[in-house]
Enzyme design. Structure first.
Site, PDB file in Angstrom:
ATOM      1  N   HIS A 248       7.778  -0.375   1.385  1.00  0.00           N
ATOM      2  CA  HIS A 248       6.628  -0.920   0.661  1.00  0.00           C
ATOM      3  C   HIS A 248       6.648  -0.429  -0.782  1.00  0.00           C
ATOM      4  O   HIS A 248       6.149   0.661  -1.056  1.00  0.00           O
ATOM      5  CB  HIS A 248       5.329  -0.494   1.343  1.00  0.00           C
TER       6      HIS A 248
ATOM      7  N   GLU B 298       4.847  -1.278  -3.129  1.00  0.00           N
ATOM      8  CA  GLU B 298       3.458  -1.145  -3.598  1.00  0.00           C
ATOM      9  C   GLU B 298       2.829   0.176  -3.174  1.00  0.00           C
ATOM     10  O   GLU B 298       1.759   0.536  -3.645  1.00  0.00           O
ATOM     11  CB  GLU B 298       2.623  -2.339  -3.116  1.00  0.00           C
TER      12      GLU B 298
ATOM     13  N   CYS C 180       8.717  -5.863   3.687  1.00  0.00           N
ATOM     14  CA  CYS C 180       8.500  -5.442   5.070  1.00  0.00           C
ATOM     15  C   CYS C 180       8.662  -6.618   6.034  1.00  0.00           C
ATOM     16  O   CYS C 180       9.748  -7.180   6.121  1.00  0.00           O
ATOM     17  CB  CYS C 180       7.140  -4.747   5.212  1.00  0.00           C
TER      18      CYS C 180
END
Lengths: 251, 197
Positions: B179, B181, B77
């Site tokens: 993202h 994650e 990001c």
């Protein structure tokens, strides 16, 4: 193309998931972390956790729960309920929350939105608005729907976005708990008048209601609780149906 | 294996750490130069505003440290954006690894597209082992108001009003706008691929 999002909401009280009808009559619906994992597997795009009994003493319990949620799920989640300071927000973000929603405290102190946006970025600031249609317009309600204000929902949404809110979570109190569909008129009005995504909330009862929230209500995301908690609608099935209606959906 | 997540003032560090934990890895979160230089892999996360993040990195001379890294580096990001040349956000000169400019999404008042882009979008034209096991047009989770243009370093493309770089690669440096994650299984595969680099 960006997809429309399906967001199960988990109301938390004393560490358990509960769901009220019309903001009252609380029923137990299980362990939040277990439910969260189940929703991830079913294909939820995001989760929202609202701590409905949040008080200062409970803050630590909430941050521990947030940390446990963050360790166990691999999609974004928002935490809200009784958050009134930048310090509260900081604790929750550091525990692993992706976004924090503010409601009454932001209405009473709009600077909170600006401070949150400045410190953590707009992307993690969700402005939750509870609204009710009365006397010909949609008004903002505070304190979990107990206190009426004279401010119109559209005006507050615009002001919140101007201050730095990155998303609007719009709950219609007229629709919440009724399973009669989302309030598509006010959702559309706000969605078309703010530059940030709007999450429709309150009233989901059938799959068709979600479709309407996206097509008629112009919502970017739709949030529901009980239809998911009690297994009335399976998220994966819902998403298949929505995609078959030519709505952009992640499957 | 020593995985270091760079700690600075624009982190969603906890989420990245937990995601690695789920892959059975215990990363070190650090802004210590020796830790970063001696890592096998470096993750450079970030959520926030470009100029204040860049100022902080410069203050700690972490911008120079990152530039020298020879091991695989993954910017996420804002981390990815800071590895580009320049960002319109706060008119910021960035670290300058990738040959891309960071610009603001600008769609005009009548557009239905919201800014920031928040949610799940497709990645396509995948061109790297980073995407091994990830299908063309798989969905990833995005939250951003600024984007990297298409360039020679582009290894994945996303369409939000325009086609832009959703991932970049140059030598040992990788960057993803989304993202991983927070991107369910697809994101986990990507992180596992990076760890194997």
């Amino acid at each position: 193309m960006l997809t429309k999002r399906i967001i199960p909401c988990l109301d938390i009280k004393d560490g358990r998931t509960v769901k009220g009808v019309n903001f009252e009559n609380i029923r137990d619906a299980g362990d939040p972390v277990e439910l969260a994992i189940r929703y991830c597997k079913e294909g939820a795009d995001e989760l929202v956790f609202l701590d409905i009994t949040a008080t200062n003493e409970k803050r630590k319990t909430l941050s521990e729960l947030v940390s446990r949620i963050a360790q166990n799920i691999n999609i974004p989640f928002t935490v809200g309920g009784g958050i009134s300071s930048v310090e509260d927000v900081s604790v929750l973000l550091n525990s692993g929350a992706d976004k924090v929603s503010v409601n009454t405290s932001a209405f009473k102190n709009p600077q909170l939105i600006a401070d949150m946006a400045a410190q953590f970025g707009s992307q993690c600031v969700v402005l939750a608005i509870d609204t009710k249609f009365e006397d010909g317009d949609w008004y903002v309600y505070l304190n979990g729907g107990k206190v009426k204000t004279e401010t119109k929902a559209l005006d507050w949404a615009k002001e919140g976005v101007r201050l730095g809110a990155g998303e609007i979570l719009l709950t219609s109190m007229n629709n919440d708990g009724t399973k009669a569909g989302f309030a598509n008129d006010i959702t559309k009005l706000i969605s078309e008048n703010v530059s940030v995504p709007v999450i429709a909330s309150g009233g989901a009862g059938t799959m068709e209601h979600f479709k309407d929230a996206f097509m008629k209500g112009k919502a970017d995301a739709a949030l529901a609780a009980s239809v998911f908690h009690f297994g009335e609608i399976n998220i994966n099935h819902l998403k298949q149906v929505l995609r078959n209606s030519n709505i952009e959906i992640r499957l | 294996m020593k995985i270091v997540i760079i700690k600075y003032n624009a982190g969603n560090i906890q989420s990245v750490k937990f995601a690695l934990n789920r892959l059975g890895i215990e990363p070190i979160v650090s802004d210590n130069v020796n830790d970063i230089l001696s890592a096998d892999k470096v993750i450079f996360p970030g959520v926030g505003e470009a100029s204040s993040a860049m100022n902080y990195l410069k203050e700690k001379q972490l911008d120079q440290v990152i530039k020298q890294l020879k091991q695989p580096v993954l910017g996420i990001c804002l981390g990815m954006q800071l590895l580009c040349k320049h960002s319109e956000e706060g008119d910021t000169n960035c670290i300058g690894i990738f040959d891309a400019e960071i610009k603001k999404f600008n769609f005009g008042k009548d557009s239905e597209l919201k800014v920031p882009q928040i949610g799940w979008n497709k990645i396509f034209n995948l061109k790297s082992d980073l995407f091994k096991g990830i299908k063309e047009k798989d969905y990833m989770y995005f939250v951003h108001g600024y984007y990297a243009n298409l360039c020679n370093d582009t290894i994945a493309v996303t369409d939000y009003g325009i086609n832009y770089s959703s991932a970049l690669n140059k030598n040992n440096f990788f960057g993803v706008q989304f993202h991983p994650e927070k991107s369910a299984e697809a994101g986990e595969i990507l992180l596992a691929n990076f760890i194997k680099m």
